[in-house]
Design a protein around this motif. Structure first.
Motif, PDB file in Angstrom:
ATOM      1  N   VAL A   7       0.860  -1.183   0.000  1.00 24.02           N
ATOM      2  CA  VAL A   7       0.000   0.000   0.000  1.00 24.02           C
ATOM      3  C   VAL A   7       0.889   1.223   0.000  1.00 24.02           C
ATOM      4  CG1 VAL A   7      -1.695   1.335   1.333  1.00 24.02           C
ATOM      5  CG2 VAL A   7      -1.883  -1.149   1.237  1.00 24.02           C
ATOM      6  N   LEU A   8       0.528   2.236  -0.792  1.00 20.19           N
ATOM      7  CA  LEU A   8       1.274   3.494  -0.834  1.00 20.19           C
ATOM      8  C   LEU A   8       0.319   4.620  -0.456  1.00 20.19           C
ATOM      9  CD1 LEU A   8       2.441   6.192  -2.335  1.00 20.19           C
ATOM     10  CD2 LEU A   8       4.109   4.564  -1.459  1.00 20.19           C
ATOM     11  N   LEU A   9       0.493   5.163   0.739  1.00 21.94           N
ATOM     12  CA  LEU A   9      -0.333   6.275   1.201  1.00 21.94           C
ATOM     13  C   LEU A   9       0.241   7.575   0.657  1.00 21.94           C
ATOM     14  CD1 LEU A   9      -0.821   5.285   4.963  1.00 21.94           C
ATOM     15  CD2 LEU A   9      -2.082   4.478   2.945  1.00 21.94           C
ATOM     16  N   PHE A  10      -0.623   8.414   0.056  1.00 20.43           N
ATOM     17  CA  PHE A  10      -0.103   9.639  -0.545  1.00 20.43           C
ATOM     18  C   PHE A  10      -0.870  10.866  -0.068  1.00 20.43           C
ATOM     19  CE2 PHE A  10      -3.499   8.512  -3.502  1.00 20.43           C
ATOM     20  CZ  PHE A  10      -4.032   9.733  -3.894  1.00 20.43           C
ATOM     21  N   GLU A  11      -0.187  11.986  -0.125  1.00 24.78           N
ATOM     22  CA  GLU A  11      -0.766  13.264   0.263  1.00 24.78           C
ATOM     23  C   GLU A  11      -1.355  13.972  -0.950  1.00 24.78           C
ATOM     24  OE1 GLU A  11       1.756  16.531   1.233  1.00 24.78           O
ATOM     25  OE2 GLU A  11       3.248  16.017  -0.273  1.00 24.78           O
ATOM     26  N   MET A  12      -2.410  14.680  -0.735  1.00 26.71           N
ATOM     27  CA  MET A  12      -2.948  15.659  -1.670  1.00 26.71           C
ATOM     28  C   MET A  12      -4.306  16.107  -1.144  1.00 26.71           C
ATOM     29  SD  MET A  12      -3.541  15.680  -5.789  1.00 26.71           S
ATOM     30  CE  MET A  12      -1.792  15.412  -6.080  1.00 26.71           C
ATOM     31  N   ILE A  13      -4.381  17.348  -0.708  1.00 23.96           N
ATOM     32  CA  ILE A  13      -5.646  17.873  -0.229  1.00 23.96           C
ATOM     33  C   ILE A  13      -6.646  17.816  -1.381  1.00 23.96           C
ATOM     34  CG2 ILE A  13      -6.842  19.905   0.654  1.00 23.96           C
ATOM     35  CD1 ILE A  13      -4.086  20.751   1.850  1.00 23.96           C
ATOM     36  N   ARG A  30      -5.749   2.411   9.940  1.00 23.44           N
ATOM     37  CA  ARG A  30      -6.756   1.545   9.332  1.00 23.44           C
ATOM     38  C   ARG A  30      -6.098   0.463   8.479  1.00 23.44           C
ATOM     39  NH1 ARG A  30      -9.827   6.408   8.197  1.00 23.44           N
ATOM     40  NH2 ARG A  30      -9.323   6.232   5.974  1.00 23.44           N
ATOM     41  N   TRP A  31      -5.072   0.836   7.708  1.00 24.71           N
ATOM     42  CA  TRP A  31      -4.433  -0.130   6.820  1.00 24.71           C
ATOM     43  C   TRP A  31      -3.472  -1.064   7.552  1.00 24.71           C
ATOM     44  CZ3 TRP A  31      -5.423  -1.675   2.019  1.00 24.71           C
ATOM     45  CH2 TRP A  31      -6.321  -0.905   1.281  1.00 24.71           C
ATOM     46  N   THR A  60      -9.868  15.745   2.776  1.00 25.44           N
ATOM     47  CA  THR A  60     -10.635  16.194   1.632  1.00 25.44           C
ATOM     48  C   THR A  60     -10.592  17.717   1.640  1.00 25.44           C
ATOM     49  OG1 THR A  60     -12.731  16.369   2.824  1.00 25.44           O
ATOM     50  CG2 THR A  60     -12.185  14.211   1.873  1.00 25.44           C
ATOM     51  N   LEU A  61     -10.963  18.321   0.530  1.00 32.23           N
ATOM     52  CA  LEU A  61     -10.951  19.778   0.462  1.00 32.23           C
ATOM     53  C   LEU A  61     -11.890  20.373   1.504  1.00 32.23           C
ATOM     54  CD1 LEU A  61      -9.698  22.125  -1.086  1.00 32.23           C
ATOM     55  CD2 LEU A  61     -11.616  22.007  -2.700  1.00 32.23           C
ATOM     56  N   ASP A  62     -13.034  19.747   1.701  1.00 29.92           N
ATOM     57  CA  ASP A  62     -14.005  20.239   2.676  1.00 29.92           C
ATOM     58  C   ASP A  62     -13.462  20.116   4.097  1.00 29.92           C
ATOM     59  OD1 ASP A  62     -16.714  21.250   3.279  1.00 29.92           O
ATOM     60  OD2 ASP A  62     -17.010  19.280   4.205  1.00 29.92           O
ATOM     61  N   GLU A  63     -12.831  18.975   4.408  1.00 32.49           N
ATOM     62  CA  GLU A  63     -12.237  18.791   5.736  1.00 32.49           C
ATOM     63  C   GLU A  63     -11.158  19.837   5.995  1.00 32.49           C
ATOM     64  OE1 GLU A  63     -12.512  13.943   6.438  1.00 32.49           O
ATOM     65  OE2 GLU A  63     -10.813  14.798   5.320  1.00 32.49           O
ATOM     66  N   PHE A  64     -10.336  20.099   4.984  1.00 29.38           N
ATOM     67  CA  PHE A  64      -9.242  21.049   5.143  1.00 29.38           C
ATOM     68  C   PHE A  64      -9.767  22.460   5.376  1.00 29.38           C
ATOM     69  CE2 PHE A  64      -5.996  23.880   3.193  1.00 29.38           C
ATOM     70  CZ  PHE A  64      -4.967  23.625   4.077  1.00 29.38           C
ATOM     71  N   ARG A  65     -10.751  22.867   4.583  1.00 26.99           N
ATOM     72  CA  ARG A  65     -11.311  24.221   4.735  1.00 26.99           C
ATOM     73  C   ARG A  65     -11.937  24.406   6.116  1.00 26.99           C
ATOM     74  NH1 ARG A  65     -14.223  24.405  -1.177  1.00 26.99           N
ATOM     75  NH2 ARG A  65     -12.474  25.221  -2.373  1.00 26.99           N
ATOM     76  N   ARG A 124      -2.780  17.622   8.936  1.00 24.97           N
ATOM     77  CA  ARG A 124      -2.720  16.627   7.866  1.00 24.97           C
ATOM     78  C   ARG A 124      -1.901  15.401   8.294  1.00 24.97           C
ATOM     79  NH1 ARG A 124      -0.254  19.588   3.212  1.00 24.97           N
ATOM     80  NH2 ARG A 124      -0.784  17.732   1.979  1.00 24.97           N
ATOM     81  N   ASN A 125      -0.885  15.605   9.141  1.00 28.55           N
ATOM     82  CA  ASN A 125      -0.154  14.452   9.687  1.00 28.55           C
ATOM     83  C   ASN A 125      -1.100  13.540  10.474  1.00 28.55           C
ATOM     84  OD1 ASN A 125       2.232  15.363   8.619  1.00 28.55           O
ATOM     85  ND2 ASN A 125       3.223  15.788  10.570  1.00 28.55           N
ATOM     86  N   ALA A 126      -1.978  14.167  11.261  1.00 26.81           N
ATOM     87  CA  ALA A 126      -2.935  13.380  12.049  1.00 26.81           C
ATOM     88  C   ALA A 126      -3.866  12.591  11.138  1.00 26.81           C
ATOM     89  CB  ALA A 126      -3.742  14.307  12.961  1.00 26.81           C
ATOM     90  N   LYS A 127      -4.295  13.207  10.042  1.00 29.00           N
ATOM     91  CA  LYS A 127      -5.160  12.522   9.081  1.00 29.00           C
ATOM     92  C   LYS A 127      -4.416  11.356   8.424  1.00 29.00           C
ATOM     93  CE  LYS A 127      -8.738  11.929   6.358  1.00 29.00           C
ATOM     94  NZ  LYS A 127     -10.119  11.674   6.818  1.00 29.00           N
TER      95      LYS A 127
END
Length: 327
Positions: A92-98, A272-273, A185-190, A262-265
């Motif tokens: 599994v590769l976890l990646f960042e991107m809002i 989970r993984w 997600t964008l909504d979570e970030f805002r 975002r680190n916490a997210k």
């Protein structure tokens, strides 16, 4: 011209080194200063340098293996080629991107499109899905527009083209089946930024303004040299000076949503993984996030095994970087 360069650096400073963390001197030396230092400048001479990001490997007594893979958001195409190959090693590769939760599907559809065929070679349902994605991207882009962001985007493109660099989005294959979005997600970030009274434009502006304050004569001379290289089209000189500035820039993102939130997210998705029977997990995040993620892994019982440094920018001859790669 200097304002353009400052704007470019303001973006890059978001993944630039922080002061060394409180780790033993022996470990600091062994791992190149990681995790406190998360970019490594190797400078055998002022005109022959390389700037690298870490690939840090961790192990757990339960047999799990994790790699924190630092990213720099503008780099040489070869850097992203090596990362794409490295990513294949992980289950599994976890990646960042809002706002990147639909990115893998978007890339899958993009690669299927053939403009010479009806509906671009897509099924009717795929074509409808693609149109929804395009409209959503357009809406988000319109909402995020501002003078500052427009200026930064222009700086990114102009200097990237001049130096033969790619953006992370251009270089990374996000359509890989084992890629998992591990960001807000964008909504979570805002909503999270609103609760803290933050904004992307505000943080960017702070970075730009901090770079414009009164500096010492030495720093001023370095900036004039940077501008001279830019005006003269001296790509090697400009690249070397930018590497030096990135390797010694302040962070300034402590206690922010864009870093710690975002680190916490990311770790929420990681948890989970890690319970799903996968053995090897890669975490691909901007290099500035790695000290915080390092601490989170230690809290979960992981041990740092090794750190390798992957050259992202270089003015050395090809094949002669002298750095430890991902291998």
């Amino acid at each position: 011209m200097m304002k353009l360069l400052h704007c470019f650096l303001a973006v890059l400073w978001w993944c630039s080194p922080a002061p060394a963390a409180d780790i033993p001197d022996a470990e600091n030396a062994e791992y190149g200063g990681y995790p406190g230092r998360y970019m490594l400048l190797d400078s055998s001479s002022p005109d022959r340098q390389s700037l690298s990001t870490p690939v840090a490997a961790y192990v757990h007594d339960n047999g799990m293996e994790v790699a924190l893979i630092g990213a720099i958001h503008v780099a040489e195409p070869e850097y992203y080629d090596r990362l794409n190959k490295l990513f294949r090693r992980y289950d599994v590769l976890l990646f960042e991107m809002i706002g990147g939760e639909g990115l893998r599907r978007e890339e899958e559809l993009r690669r299927k499109i053939d403009r010479s065929k009806p509906l671009g070679g897509l099924t009717l349902e795929e074509a409808r899905e693609w149109n929804r994605i395009v409209e959503w991207r357009k809406k988000c882009g319109q909402e995020e527009k501002s003078f500052l962001m427009e200026l930064l985007g222009g700086a990114y493109k102009e200097l990237s083209d001049m130096l033969g660099l790619q953006t992370q989005h251009q270089g990374i294959d996000y359509s890989a089946a084992h890629f998992v979005h591990a960001d807000m997600t964008l909504d979570e970030f805002r909503k999270a930024q609103a609760r803290k009274g933050e904004s992307i434009a505000g943080l960017m502006l702070k970075s730009v303004l901090s770079s414009l304050v009164e500096k010492t004569g030495t720093n001023r001379a370095g900036e004039f040299g940077l501008m001279a290289d830019f005006l003269a089209g001296n790509k090697t000189g400009l690249k070397n000076k930018l590497m030096g500035m990135m390797a010694n820039a302040p962070n300034g993102l402590e206690n922010t949503v864009i870093l710690e939130g975002r680190n916490a997210k990311c770790m929420e998705v990681f948890d989970r993984w890690s319970g799903k029977g996968v053995r090897r997990i890669g975490v691909f995040y901007g290099a500035a996030h790695l000290p915080g993620l390092h601490g989170a892994l230690l809290e979960r019982g992981y041990r740092l095994r090794e750190v390798r440094w992957l050259p992202a920018w270089s003015t050395r001859e090809k094949g002669a970087e002298g750095q430890r790669g991902e291998g």
